[in-house]
Design an enzyme around this catalytic site. Structure first.
Site, short mmCIF file in Angstrom:
data_model
loop_
_atom_site.label_atom_id
_atom_site.label_comp_id
_atom_site.label_asym_id
_atom_site.label_seq_id
_atom_site.Cartn_x
_atom_site.Cartn_y
_atom_site.Cartn_z
N LYS A 81 47.18 18.34 48.03
CA LYS A 81 47.75 18.31 46.75
C LYS A 81 49.24 17.94 46.81
O LYS A 81 49.84 18.76 47.83
CB LYS A 81 47.50 19.38 45.91
N SER A 156 45.21 20.85 37.10
CA SER A 156 46.11 19.90 37.65
C SER A 156 45.79 19.45 38.92
O SER A 156 46.36 18.32 39.32
CB SER A 156 47.59 20.66 37.65
N SER A 180 43.68 25.43 38.00
CA SER A 180 43.87 24.13 38.56
C SER A 180 43.09 23.58 39.68
O SER A 180 43.23 22.54 40.09
CB SER A 180 45.35 23.88 38.79
N1 GLN Z 1 46.47 24.10 33.08
C1 GLN Z 1 47.01 25.24 33.18
C2 GLN Z 1 48.50 24.95 33.18
O1 GLN Z 1 48.90 24.08 32.68
C3 GLN Z 1 46.89 25.63 34.73
C4 GLN Z 1 47.52 24.84 35.84
C5 GLN Z 1 47.17 25.36 36.80
O2 GLN Z 1 46.70 26.26 37.32
N2 GLN Z 1 48.48 24.79 37.89
O3 GLN Z 1 49.56 25.92 33.10
#
Ligand code: GLN
Length: 487
Positions: A81, A156, A180
């Site tokens: 990532k 994400s 994410s």
């Molecule tokens: N969707 C959640 C957020 O927007 C989690 C994102 C993540 O785990 N990085 O914060």
């Protein structure tokens, strides 16, 4: 028809490399040409360097020829990532702020993957600074779900899940602050593991919310996740929250721990908003465990309804603090329009950050500001303690908890425009981060229209071995993550 190299599992490929049936160069070439063939429609990568990957593959083959193989990951293409630092490669966090940033060093997970001989392959797209659940918040381009190109891959870590599902990598790393790794894994039909907080070093991870962030593996099978976790886990003195614990051989322990497990079903995770097809697939997984002789019993996590609020106070507070470093002075985007130094901060941040990141910085700054700190931030920390206690209480009577990973399967690109609707994607995953627990998403079938579904197993702190073994008991038989989309 034999499974093409780019769709085989890490474990199978490691075996074939060890037997010299294939070379890393051959495998890496297969993954690269697969990527060239499908990437126009999937768009999982922010950048990639084929020549560099091929050079790593050649080095791996040379080691093996000299009898110096470094184990199962040696020669395997692994995608990272684009929030994990790889020396001399772009590190953008999918933000305009870091669009031209090249990392001067390797993150700890990167160092460990190199030590294990992995072929580092590409920088994978994500929501900007890992804020989002669909990868649509990337400043560069959205990524498509390989199972339906009109749908999101989740987020994400959507580039990491999509690349894997599309055969553009053999395994990938994501990061998980509120879901994410697990949510995109569920939406793309692959396995995603968020380790116990502190098990995997965050050194070299672009910080979002430091008390919640963890890096973890995304793979086609639970066995592959065990292999990859073993390579990246363990104490690191460069991360002050890194735990001093012995790292077992997770893969070897898969066979050793056969259950049956006592499985808790948190009633709060099966309420309104859960898609009926997801509920049915998860219920079938529960039935399978029952058939194995597992005791399945209802449990309650009474503070679940406060998870989302608590998360969006703590995560935004930490984000506002972490992202203060992007000031246009030391690195990252610098505005050319600024009149003076204060204006330089304003303009650089206004130009460099996207709308969702700005929203969170503003929210986070608000909840930390004097007069509101006690009412919001401090109170959220107290609720966080209650949420963790709920889980630890539940674990007195059961070994693992089983829930859906995401309330819904992959949705259409552009479908969710309301931030709150997007935040609801993580209602089943964020409690785990607030409590610091390990959890894994395991693929468990498809909807009528062919979209993947996953269930989540949540484990006791540092019981990755037990968690992986329980997940493997299902996955070794069903292996939904081996199914491949027609692209
Ligand atoms: N969707 C959640 C957020 O927007 C989690 C994102 C993540 O785990 N990085 O914060």
């Amino acid at each position: 028809m034999p499974v093409p190299l780019h769709f085989q599992t890490l474990a199978e490929l490691a075996d074939r490399l060890a037997k010299r049936e294939i070379s890393s160069l051959e495998l890496t070439r297969a993954v690269i040409s697969r990527t060239e063939a499908v990437e126009k429609s999937v768009r999982a990568f922010n950048s990639r360097d084929a020549a560099d990957a091929l050079a790593q593959a050649e080095a791996s083959d040379a080691r093996r020829a000299a009898g110096q193989s470094r184990g199962p990951l040696d020669g395997i293409p692994v995608g990272l990532k684009d929030v994990i630092a790889v020396k001399d490669q772009p590190l953008t966090a999918s933000s305009r702020m870091l669009a031209n940033f090249v990392s001067p060093y390797d993150g700890t997970v990167t160092t460990r993957l190199r030590r294990a001989g992995a072929v580092l392959w590409g920088r994978l797209n994500c929501d900007e600074f890992a804020m989002g659940s669909s990868t649509e918040n990337s400043a560069f381009h959205p990524t498509s779900n390989p199972w339906d190109l009109t749908c999101v891959p989740g987020g994400s870590s959507g580039g990491s899940s999509a690349a894997l599902a599309a055969g553009e990598a053999i395994a990938t790393l994501g990061s998980d602050t509120g879901g994410s790794i697990r949510q995109p894994a569920a939406l793309c039909g692959v396995v995603g593991l968020k380790p116990t907080y502190g098990l995997v070093s965050r050194f070299g991870l672009v910080a979002y919310a430091s008390s919640l962030d963890q890096i973890g593996p995304m793979t086609r099978t639970v066995e592959d996740a065990a292999i990859l976790l073993g390579a990246i886990a363990g104490h690191d003195e460069r991360d002050s929250t890194s735990l001093r614990v012995e790292i077992p051989d997770y893969r070897a322990e898969l066979a050793g721990r056969r259950g049956p497990w006592r499985i808790g079903i948190p009633r709060e995770y099966f309420g309104a908003g859960l898609d009926p097809e997801v509920a049915a697939a998860v219920e079938r997984a529960v039935e399978y465990y029952r058939g194995l002789g597992c005791e399945v019993r209802p449990v309650s996590l009474p503070h679940t309804e406060h998870c989302l609020d608590t998360y969006y106070i703590i995560a935004t507070a930490e984000a506002s603090s972490n992202l203060a470093r992007y000031d246009g002075v030391r690195y990252g985007h610098r505005s050319t329009k600024a009149k003076d130094i204060v204006d330089l901060y304003f303009q650089s941040r206004a130009e460099g950050f996207g709308a969702e990141v700005k929203r969170r910085i503003i929210l986070g700054t608000y909840v930390l500001s004097s007069g509101y700190y006690d009412a919001f931030y401090l109170r959220a920390q107290k609720v966080r303690t209650l949420i963790r206690r709920d889980f630890l209480d539940a674990f007195r009577g059961v070994d693992v908890l089983l829930t859906p990973t995401s309330p819904i399967p992959a949705f259409k690109l552009g479908e969710k425009t309301d931030p709150l609707a997007m935040y609801l994607c993580d209602i089943y995953t964020i409690g785990v981060n607030l409590a610091g627990l390990p959890a894994i998403s395991v693929p468990c079938g498809f909807t009528g229209t062919g979209l993947p579904i996953g269930f989540q197993l949540i484990g006791r702190p540092l019981d990755e071995s037990g968690l992986l073994a329980a997940a493997h008991a299902y996955d070794r038989v069903h292996a939904w993550g081996r199914k491949t989309p027609s692209l």
